[in-house]
Design an enzyme around this catalytic site. Sequence first.
Site, PDB file in Angstrom:
ATOM      1  N   GLY A   1      40.476  42.186  43.513  1.00  0.00           N
ATOM      2  CA  GLY A   1      40.209  41.649  42.279  1.00  0.00           C
ATOM      3  C   GLY A   1      40.722  42.425  41.251  1.00  0.00           C
TER       4      GLY A   1
ATOM      5  CG  ASP B   1      44.738  52.895  49.690  1.00  0.00           C
ATOM      6  OD1 ASP B   1      45.779  53.073  49.902  1.00  0.00           O
ATOM      7  OD2 ASP B   1      44.347  51.955  48.849  1.00  0.00           O
TER       8      ASP B   1
END
Length: 1009
Positions: free
Chosen positions: A715, A835
């Site tokens: 997004g 991450d």
Amino acid sequence: MRFWLVSQQLALLIIIITTNALNNNETDHAALLAMKSKILDPFGGEALSSWNESFHFCNWEGVMCSKRHKRVTLIDLSSLSLSGTLSPHVGNLTFLRQLLLINNTFHGEIPNEIGDLYMLEVLALERNSFQGRIPVSLSRCYNLKHLLIGFNNLVGTIPEEFSSLSMLKRIYIHVNVLTGGIPKSVGNITSLEVFSAGANHFGGTIPNNLGQLKNLVELGLGGNQISGMIPSSLYNLSNLNILSLPMNDLNGSLPPYFGNMFPHLEWLQLHYNNFTGQLPNSIGNLTKAMRLAFERNNFSGKLTVDFSKLVNLVRLTLHFNNFGSGDFDEMHFLESLTNCSDLGVLGTDNNQFRGVLPDFVGNLSSNMRFFTLGENQLQGRIPPTIGNLVNLSILDLESNHFTGPIPSTIGKLQKLQRFFLSGNQLSGAIPESIGNLSLVNELYLSYNNLEGTIPFSIGNCQRLISLLLEQNNLSGTIPKELFQVSSLSILLNLSHNRLSGSLPLEIGDLKSLVVLDISNNNDLSGEIPSSISSCTSLQFLFLQGNMLQGSIPKTMEFLRGLQILDLSRNNLSGQIPAFLEKLSLINLNLSFNDFNGELPSQGVFANSSAVSVYGNNRLCGGIPSLELPRCPTKKLNRNFFSSKRIFVIVASILGILILFSSLVFYLWKRNRRERQSTTLELLPKESFVQVSYDELFKATDGFSSSNLIGAGSFGFVYKGVLDQIGDVAIKVLNLVNRGATKSFMAECKVLKNMRHRNLIKIITCCSSIDFQGKEFKALVYELMLNGNLEKWLHPYQVTSRLELNLLHRLRVAIDVASALDYLHYQCETQVIHCDLKPSNILLDQQMVAHVGDFGLARLYNPDMGISHHSSSMGVIGTVGYAAPGKLVVNLTNPVYFVGLIYFPFNYNSDVYSYGILLLEMLTGKRPTDLMFAGGLNIRNFAGQILTGNAIEIVIDPTILKSDIVIDQRDGCLIALVKIGLACSEELPQNRMSMTDVVRELQLIKETMF
């Protein structure tokens, strides 16, 4: 008879003395065992293995005793990786003279019983994690000479009672959280030689009575929010070697006699304050000075200091002040610096210097490595003699008024790594000798009047990562040799020139380039080469304002990282390809071309504020807000429904259904075999704060592109203002993207109960179905005003260059390590981030780093495995940062392997990513940089500095500008690279723990700063 009585009394006295000595020995023995019981040894007790009954305690490791009474006089357990607390029984070691616990991870409070050590001379507890207040009882240790308690987490004030310690010589209390101002009582410790109190929160002013410390040789008060003026009494401290007052709020001007008062001064650090007025000429009398730091103040006026007597000067930093008078000869002070033969750093940028740069600039030290004159008002020609400074690695002359050509002697600066000439009025051709700069990383020649062609020799600059030639009068074709500089990885800007011809096919060699801008050259023609598909790192591509023709090549669908694409004002034609819908574009400009056919409506095309197609009169369709005409209805092909087609379609559908059913059944059976596994369950809807789509729409000004601050695979992130909260960052998830919902739930669950200063703070998770009857999900965070670490390490715009010096990077490294240490060891359930990379490190207004984006995070229990199950092959994390190996589908315990060996996936994966991140911060190079090929990677590239003198080649040139003595700086860099390499070892068991990383980084910071 009398003799017999005397003999008996003497014997009794001997027995009593012997008994007392034995009892005292037993007291020491018991105290040491009590200390051992509170100490934790991560190596299974190896460090204290000798502390047992097999040896007399005087022979224990780190223990020394007096020869006569066998009483403990010294305990040295420094740098043994020990943790735990310091037992109060230490107060029973009444003969103890030295207690050395430096560089461990002891925590808890310093026990009050330590004040019972009346013979104590040295207390060294530096570089630990001690908490609480400094014990007042220490004032009873009348023999104390050295108090070393820096680099801990101590709070409160410096006890007033310390004024009674008449033998105290050194106080090291730097890098704690002490408050309450510098007490006047410190001025009564007249024996004091070193008072180091930097990096606390003292506030207040510098006490006037510090001037009573006639024996003081080092005074360090930097980074304490201290205000006011330097008290005149300090000018009586004539024995000072070091006066360090940086990063405070000090003001006023330096008195004319300043330099006459400190005949032994070697280091003077006044940078980052609010000093005003002229720099006193008496500074030239600091004949022992090696390092003078005046930058980031408000000094002004003509610089008339004669530096010729400062023969030991290594570093002089004057940048970011208001020096300058308008006199044509005001650069004459440089002539006096030609006598400083060891001068390596001269920073004079961002002042008001005028006049010309004299020819004798070439007579400055041949050891000069950093010379910055940018952002001044210098004029005239750049003297050719500047080519004599053959050891320069940074030369900054940008944003002045220099005219004439770039001297060809520039080619002699073959060690140059950063060369800035942008924003002048230079003319003539770029000299062919520019190709001799084989080590140059950044070459900025933009915003001048340069003409002629781009020299072919620039292809010799095979270490170039950024090249700026925009806003000149360059003409001719773009040499293919330029596109063969495969090291270009940040920015290539050739815009606003008069370049012609077509784009060479070699453009595809720029595989690591992030930003390519060849816009507004007018005469560039031909088609966009299909080879551009090889530029897989491209995020920003600007080709507008040219005469390009043909269609958008289909191969551009491989530019998966592209965020901004501008092809406007060309002669492009054909249909707009549908693959643009699938790219991660946040802005697409196709206006004023000759495109035709139906406009796609998904992806970037679904946001009218993110796409522009004006001036393409043959387009149709698209979303209604673009106001394009409807496309003509296509006639139905009756043959489509032929029996043969129907059979093929039905057979295909049945085949897919069978395969899908088999997969579902397989996964169901595997899930039934799970034992004691936990899952990242969806949070119940009632746990979400209900914030409507309308509120978010209003907060972001209709999700305006002007409020867009980031984009990712799930997004977009907008800045906004919510009425009930204030400034926030809002991540709106695109639920069409696979994994978006799972990412949303992971981030909400992980961050919901996490509280740490270096973790991003999530304000609310929003889930609603009130947007046109459709569900949307959003995360609302605190807004980080300084963006992410990615843009600081790899900026793609240079109008206001972002720079992180060595101290900034070290602080960020500590912040990130502290966050990971918290996630790995201090949470009830371990959290693995999965991450970690620069774009997920966010910086607040004070440049404090916060770890964010927990969309891939896993909860981890060492006994039960990971609470998230993967059903797809692939690497967890981002390529380059993810630990080596391949994720294997195993619904009970995902694992990854190195070679033929499998390892459980755990927090060591984050440690690997951290190691790569740290090496990237030091080298300024992404782990995916194109230069890392053929066996070279960021680890062995960075490791070169451990085997030879390769610091200038390996380390980011911005760091090399740091205002630190070179030997100390290099030692710091080597230590940091060692940590990065230790964290990114291939085998997980060989990697450091984040607790050890935090401790080592704190040690480096304390030693250096």
